[in-house]
Design a protein around this motif. Structure first.
Motif, PDB file in Angstrom:
ATOM      1  N   THR A 532       0.813  -1.210   0.000  1.00 32.38           N
ATOM      2  CA  THR A 532       0.000   0.000   0.000  1.00 32.38           C
ATOM      3  C   THR A 532       0.849   1.264   0.000  1.00 32.38           C
ATOM      4  N   ASP A 549      -8.404   0.390  -5.139  1.00 30.59           N
ATOM      5  CA  ASP A 549      -9.682   0.907  -4.621  1.00 30.59           C
ATOM      6  C   ASP A 549     -10.688   1.109  -5.758  1.00 30.59           C
ATOM      7  N   LYS A 552     -11.869  -2.291  -6.855  1.00 25.82           N
ATOM      8  CA  LYS A 552     -12.734  -2.873  -5.828  1.00 25.82           C
ATOM      9  C   LYS A 552     -14.152  -2.318  -5.936  1.00 25.82           C
ATOM     10  N   GLN A 553     -14.270  -1.009  -6.170  1.00 26.00           N
ATOM     11  CA  GLN A 553     -15.593  -0.413  -6.328  1.00 26.00           C
ATOM     12  C   GLN A 553     -16.335  -1.025  -7.508  1.00 26.00           C
ATOM     13  N   TRP A 590      -3.866  -0.895   7.183  1.00 25.63           N
ATOM     14  CA  TRP A 590      -4.775  -0.944   6.032  1.00 25.63           C
ATOM     15  C   TRP A 590      -5.536  -2.265   6.006  1.00 25.63           C
ATOM     16  N   ASN A 594      -9.626  -2.688   6.416  1.00 25.35           N
ATOM     17  CA  ASN A 594     -10.396  -3.292   5.332  1.00 25.35           C
ATOM     18  C   ASN A 594     -10.857  -4.716   5.641  1.00 25.35           C
TER      19      ASN A 594
END
Length: 742
Positions: A532, A549, A552-553, A590, A594
């Motif tokens: 990350t 990210d 992932k969305q 992180w 998550n």
């Protein structure tokens, strides 16, 4: 004058066949004299020695080479996993008429045998029964010497990934020193690097015409020993093409850096480059006698690089900058009183040639001599299809780009569909599920540079770092069309995608992500952010976590639209060059935010010739100009620090809490010790650890709870939708392909 990737003089299928083609293809390449007798052979023209079990399948390198040579008309025998303690096993098929082909197998033998902590593995996925110890350390070297003992006048040709990655003076992690080129230590006649179909066919035909192995010095993708530079060649010292100076930003990283006027135009477009923002291009000094195809670059000699890590890093940098088939020059490196000469890389195979190679008459199963013994690597791939080769990602820890090249070599739709039909109709145990349509990267199929001229002139190590090149065509439409054709085949219930996904490319095509998520994910999809934090990511040449990210969305959006509960399984690396303790702490935070628990930890493994390995050995960054004064790279070498970095990845394991408490206190971050949600580990230590690792998962998402526990696959997550028993286990985030680090 426009340039382009050179075209092969002859396609693989255009060579005149050797006289022995009259025998036709064998059901299996013979492994005994009895099989040879049944085929009517009195001898073999070529004998391949391999450290893997013989599986007649196009995922196994020696099966490809053997079947390809057979298609050229040669009689090819296989000596698989011989007893290397004497020459006897190397004589069991008799004396080959042309040469021995020697390879350690689909993996480097040292990586196959030892863990990243240098501990002996108990298993070997390429051995019947899965047991370890069936091949020697440095197998290519040992096999080559035994072949020489068996028949001293027979040429020995080295190949495979072990030879590819050890062709130059290389840092050896297991001995913690720089070793000679494998060619020198093995005392072989010639070494073929990369995917060697072109080279092996050319060498075989020339030997069959009576040429000596010593006279074959002009084949691309080969290395050999010579005493001096041949007449008509201009020798250029490597320090002349990579010298210090003002570093200006080139807006178009694919500009031909040999064209000074083009460079001047690009330099005028933008400001100077920052400290770590980009990969530096190389300046080539003009010279009146300089012709690229008659120029050889002299790398620092073995005696120099073995004792000077900075020179080693410099040599590694120049080697990687001379890997584009469109502009690479020959290299030479002194070893004692001899030179090891490296011809430019092989020309990529055309689609027609890829179809030819994958359309050869493979039995697609292990040799009958193994009976019912299970070969784990075969079980993993028996229902999968390789649709392409190569990778333009250039990740510094990975060997794929170094071995297969960064130009993607694609099969046609028709060829791929025929292979799926063949699996459906011929492979025992098929239940309708194809476990993978992929390759080194799942979604690089048919992706290439928009301009052949720019592609041929490019000297950048990656097309997607620090961002996706504006000249890269990211169109996924051909891959989408292939997926649809494949799943429409009668008798095929599901097509899964198991190869690692390049998600920064995938998000450029929302249609592809929707297609993938809706139809081709078996509950879990593995991807590899690797980290990350910017420090290690820039040394890996990987995108920032923002790309993850964004993907992932999309993944969650399309999963919800499809009415499916699906999870991303991210992989991370501990102890990579450029990683600090603070970087690992931030990664652990992180992971906790998550809801991920890493059940298997991937520690950095310094494989031969990799750029990250050069960083590990030298403490310098070969992605940029290497000098004695250039900035260093933080390296994780001590056992305690490596354990700490792995412990941060497994922050949830109580066994790691004492080490983490001590480290956090020393780092001035004792505020992360406690029971709050924002804190990493608790202050108390349980008397008995309540944590049990999920044995087969790398990371398990913890978005839901059951009886107060985080869920893993073994404690409540829905089962993986494989539909094909053991054969499809790879399709849902199991182990990475062994070649990934090898």
């Amino acid at each position: 004058m426009a340039v382009s990737i050179p075209v092969a003089k002859q396609q693989l299928f255009d060579y005149p066949r050797y006289w022995a083609e009259c025998f036709g293809p064998a059901p299996f390449l013979p492994m005994s004299r009895e099989e040879m007798d049944l085929l009517g052979w009195d001898s073999c023209d070529v004998i391949i020695v391999t450290g893997d079990a013989y599986v007649d399948h196009p995922s196994f390198g020696m099966a490809i080479i053997g079947r390809l040579l057979e298609a050229q008309g040669y009689r090819v025998g296989i000596i698989s996993q011989p007893d290397w303690h004497s020459k006897d096993d190397f004589m069991k098929l008799g004396k080959p008429n042309l040469f021995f082909g020697v390879a350690a197998g689909n993996m480097d033998s040292m990586i196959n045998r030892y863990t990243a902590d240098r501990k002996v593995r108990s298993d070997d996925a390429y051995t019947p029964g899965g047991g370890g110890g069936k091949r020697p350390d440095r197998a290519s070297l040992v096999y080559s010497q035994r072949c020489r003992e068996a028949f001293k006048d027979v040429p020995v040709v080295l190949g495979g990934i072990e030879a590819s990655l050890r062709r130059i003076a290389h840092y050896d992690y297991w001995q913690d020193k720089v070793r000679h080129s494998l060619l020198i230590d093995a005392k072989a006649d010639i070494l073929l690097y990369g995917n060697a179909e072109r080279a092996i066919v050319e060498v075989a035909h020339r030997l069959s015409r009576g040429e000596s192995i010593q006279s074959i010095t002009d084949v691309r993708g080969t290395a050999f020993v010579r005493r001096d530079t041949p007449e008509g060649w201009f020798e250029l010292d490597s320090t002349r093409i990579d010298r210090p100076g003002k570093i200006d930003k080139i807006i178009n990283p694919y500009v031909n850096t040999q064209d000074t006027s083009a460079c001047a135009v690009e330099q005028a477009k933008g400001p100077d480059l920052g400290e770590e923002g980009d990969v530096q291009v190389v300046e080539l000094l003009p010279h009146p006698r300089l012709e690229r195809d008659r120029t050889v670059i002299r790398l620092p000699a073995f005696d120099k690089v073995k004792g000077d890590p900075v020179l080693y890093a410099h040599a590694n940098r120049v080697l990687h900058l001379e890997t584009n088939p469109g502009n690479a020059r020959a290299l030479v490196q002194r070893h004692g009183d001899r030179d090891v000469w490296f011809n430019p890389p092989p020309i990529p195979l055309s689609t027609e040639e890829m179809d030819y190679v994958f359309g050869l008459p493979y039995a697609r199963v292990p040799h009958p001599a193994y009976g019912d013994a299970r070969i784990p690597a075969y079980e993993m791939i028996r229902f999968s299809v390789n649709i392409m080769r190569g990778c333009f990602g250039g990740c510094t820890f990975c060997s794929i780009t170094e071995h297969e090249g960064r130009i993607i070599q694609n099969r046609s739709h028709d060829s791929i569909i025929r292979e799926i039909e063949e699996i459906r109709d011929r492979v025992p145990g098929f239940t309708g599920v194809i476990s993978d349509l992929g390759g080194p990267t799942a979604n690089m199929y048919r992706i290439a540079c928009k301009s052949p001229e720019i592609e041929a002139a490019c000297r950048k190590p990656s097309c997607v770092f620090p961002g996706i090149c504006e000249n890269l065509n990211t169109d996924h439409s051909s891959l989408i069309s292939l997926y649809r054709k494949a799943r429409d085949l009668p008798g095929v219930k599901k097509i899964l995608i198991a190869s690692g996904l390049r998600y920064d490319l995938a998000v450029e095509s929302p249609e592809y992500v929707k297609e993938l998520v809706t139809h081709h994910v078996g509950g879990y999809l593995k991807i590899a952010p690797e980290h990350t934090e910017e420090g290690p990511l820039t040394k890996m040449m990987k995108p920032g976590i923002g790309s993850y990210d964004r993907f992932k969305q999309m993944f969650e959006k399309f999963s919800k639209e499809a009415g499916k509960e699906q999870y991303l399984i991210p992989y991370f690396i501990a102890a990579h060059p450029g990683t600090t303790d603070e970087d690992m702490m931030n990664l652990a935070l992180w992971l906790k935010r998550n809801g991920f628990r890493a059940d298997q930890v991937q520690a950095f493994y310094p494989s031969p010739m990799a750029t990250a390995t050069a960083m590990y050995h030298s403490g310098k960054n070969p992605l940029r100009k290497v000098t004695y004064k250039s900035d260093g790279v933080s390296i994780v070498k001590g056992e305690r620090q490596r354990r700490l970095h792995k412990a941060f990845l497994r922050y949830h394991d109580p066994n790691n809490w004492p080490l983490l408490r001590e480290a956090l206190t020393n780092m001035g971050r004792a505020d992360l010790i406690g029971n709050g949600k924002h804190q990493l580990i608790p202050a108390f230590q349980p008397s008995v650890s309540g944590y049990q690792s999920a044995r087969r998962k790398n990371s398990t998402p913890a978005g839901s709870k059951k009886a107060g526990r985080m869920l893993t696959q073994h404690t409540g997550l829905p089962p993986r939708d494989t539909g094909a028993g053991k054969g499809a286990g790879r399709a849902s985030g199991g182990k990475r392909k062994p070649a990934r680090r090898g």
